[in-house]
Motif scaffolding. Structure first.
Motif, PDB file in Angstrom:
ATOM      1  N   SER A 111       0.787  -1.233   0.000  1.00  0.00           N
ATOM      2  CA  SER A 111       0.000   0.000   0.000  1.00  0.00           C
ATOM      3  C   SER A 111       0.817   1.280   0.000  1.00  0.00           C
ATOM      4  N   THR A 139      -8.557  11.234   6.630  1.00  0.00           N
ATOM      5  CA  THR A 139      -8.740   9.817   6.315  1.00  0.00           C
ATOM      6  C   THR A 139      -9.766   9.647   5.201  1.00  0.00           C
ATOM      7  N   GLN A 140     -10.847  10.422   5.262  1.00  0.00           N
ATOM      8  CA  GLN A 140     -11.860  10.364   4.208  1.00  0.00           C
ATOM      9  C   GLN A 140     -11.259  10.758   2.862  1.00  0.00           C
ATOM     10  N   THR A 143      -9.110   7.937   1.656  1.00  0.00           N
ATOM     11  CA  THR A 143      -9.961   6.831   1.215  1.00  0.00           C
ATOM     12  C   THR A 143     -10.462   7.072  -0.197  1.00  0.00           C
ATOM     13  N   SER A 144     -10.959   8.282  -0.447  1.00  0.00           N
ATOM     14  CA  SER A 144     -11.516   8.589  -1.771  1.00  0.00           C
ATOM     15  C   SER A 144     -10.457   8.537  -2.864  1.00  0.00           C
ATOM     16  N   THR A 146      -7.570   6.633  -2.773  1.00  0.00           N
ATOM     17  CA  THR A 146      -6.759   5.413  -2.873  1.00  0.00           C
ATOM     18  C   THR A 146      -7.543   4.108  -2.859  1.00  0.00           C
ATOM     19  N   GLN A 147      -8.828   4.134  -2.500  1.00  0.00           N
ATOM     20  CA  GLN A 147      -9.550   2.888  -2.262  1.00  0.00           C
ATOM     21  C   GLN A 147      -9.536   1.954  -3.468  1.00  0.00           C
ATOM     22  N   LEU A 200      -8.976  -3.344   3.681  1.00  0.00           N
ATOM     23  CA  LEU A 200      -9.093  -1.909   3.399  1.00  0.00           C
ATOM     24  C   LEU A 200      -9.699  -1.173   4.597  1.00  0.00           C
ATOM     25  N   LYS A 201     -10.742  -1.745   5.163  1.00  0.00           N
ATOM     26  CA  LYS A 201     -11.349  -1.126   6.352  1.00  0.00           C
ATOM     27  C   LYS A 201     -10.317  -0.981   7.468  1.00  0.00           C
ATOM     28  N   PHE A 204      -7.760   1.967   6.812  1.00  0.00           N
ATOM     29  CA  PHE A 204      -8.307   3.301   7.029  1.00  0.00           C
ATOM     30  C   PHE A 204      -8.719   3.522   8.490  1.00  0.00           C
ATOM     31  N   THR A 205      -9.065   2.459   9.178  1.00  0.00           N
ATOM     32  CA  THR A 205      -9.355   2.574  10.607  1.00  0.00           C
ATOM     33  C   THR A 205      -8.127   3.043  11.372  1.00  0.00           C
TER      34      THR A 205
END
Length: 234
Positions: A111, A139-140, A143-144, A146-147, A200-201, A204-205
Motif C-alpha cells: 500500500s 482519512t476520508q 480513502t476517496s 486510494t480505495q 481496506l477497512k 483506514f481505521t
C-alpha cells in the motif's frame, strides 16, 4: 435608551459575524503560517499516520492481534466458529482466522507507494477543507483517493496467499453449502473479495486513529509544523 442598546447590540453582532466569517474564509492566509505550510502540515500528518499505524498492520499478527481491525468470519457464519470452539477445536478455529489475517498483512505491504502518491497530490484547497473538517476528514480524503487502487493491489496478493493453502476453494464450498440452506442470509462466497474489503477497512481505521490523536492531543503533534497547522483548527 432601549432602542439605542438594541441598535448597538445588532451592529456588534453583525460585525462579529462578518469578522468570524472572514477569519474562517481567510484562515489559511491569516497569522504567520502560509498556504504551503498548511498543505505540508496535512501531508505530514497523513505520512505520520501511514508510517506509524499502517506499518503495524504489515507485521505478524498486525491484524490478528489488533481488536480494532482483526478479520473475523462474516456475522452470519460466527456460529461455525463458535461450534468449533464449543467442541474443543479452538486452535483449529484460530488457525482458520489467521489465514485470513495473514493474507491481509501481506497485502498491506503493497500500500505504501499508493498512499505516497495520494498524499503528494493534496492541494491547498484540499488541505483547507481537511483542516476545517471532521476528525477523520484527512482519512476520508485518503480513502476517496486510494480505495480503488488499493483494492486492485490487495486483491491479487490475498488471492495468491489463499491459493497456497487452498483456503479459497474451502471457503467457496463452505459458503455455497451455507447459502443453499433455506431461510439463511446469503454470504459472499468470494473469500478474496471479502478479506480485501476487510483489509481496506482496517487500513483506514488505523489512519483515522492517528488523525484523531493529532487533532485532539497536542502531545501527538510531534513536529513544529504539525503544532502550527493544527493550532489553527483548535
Amino acid at each position: 435608551m432601549i432602542r439605542k442598546f438594541l441598535a448597538v447590540f445588532l451592529v456588534f453582532n453583525l460585525t462579529a459575524c462578518a469578522e468570524l466569517q472572514q477569519v474562517v474564509s481567510q484562515l489559511p492566509q491569516s497569522g504567520t503560517i502560509g498556504n504551503t505550510e498548511i498543505a505540508s502540515g496535512l501531508r505530514q500528518a497523513l505520512d505520520l499516520g501511514i508510517d506509524k499505524q499502517v506499518t503495524k498492520l504489515t507485521q505478524t499478527d498486525g491484524f490478528f492481534k489488533n481488536d480494532l481491525v482483526k478479520i473475523l468470519l462474516p456475522e452470519e457464519l460466527t456460529k461455525v466458529d463458535k461450534a468449533l470452539r464449543d467442541i474443543g477445536l479452538s486452535n483449529l478455529a484460530d488457525e482458520g482466522l489467521k489465514v485470513l489475517n495473514r493474507a491481509a498483512e501481506d497485502a498491506v505491504k503493497e500500500s505504501t507507494p499508493i498512499f505516497i502518491d495520494a498524499v503528494k497530490s493534496i492541494t491547498f484547497d484540499d488541505a483547507k477543507n481537511i483542516l476545517l473538517g471532521d476528525n477523520d476528514a484527512a482519512t476520508q480524503f485518503l480513502t476517496s483517493k486510494t480505495q480503488d487502487a488499493l483494492y486492485a493491489k490487495f486483491n491479487p496478493v490475498i488471492k495468491n496467499s489463499f491459493s497456497k493453502v487452498g483456503a479459497d476453494e474451502i471457503w467457496t464450498n463452505l459458503i455455497n453449502k451455507y447459502n443453499s440452506i433455506p431461510f439463511t442470509n446469503n454470504v459472499n462466497p468470494d473469500l478474496t473479495d471479502y478479506v480485501t474489503g476487510e483489509a481496506l477497512k482496517g487500513v483506514f481505521t488505523m489512519i483515522a486513529v492517528e488523525e484523531k490523536d493529532i487533532r485532539t492531543k497536542v502531545s501527538s503533534r510531534t513536529t513544529d509544523l504539525l503544532q502550527k497547522v493544527f493550532a489553527l483548527q483548535d
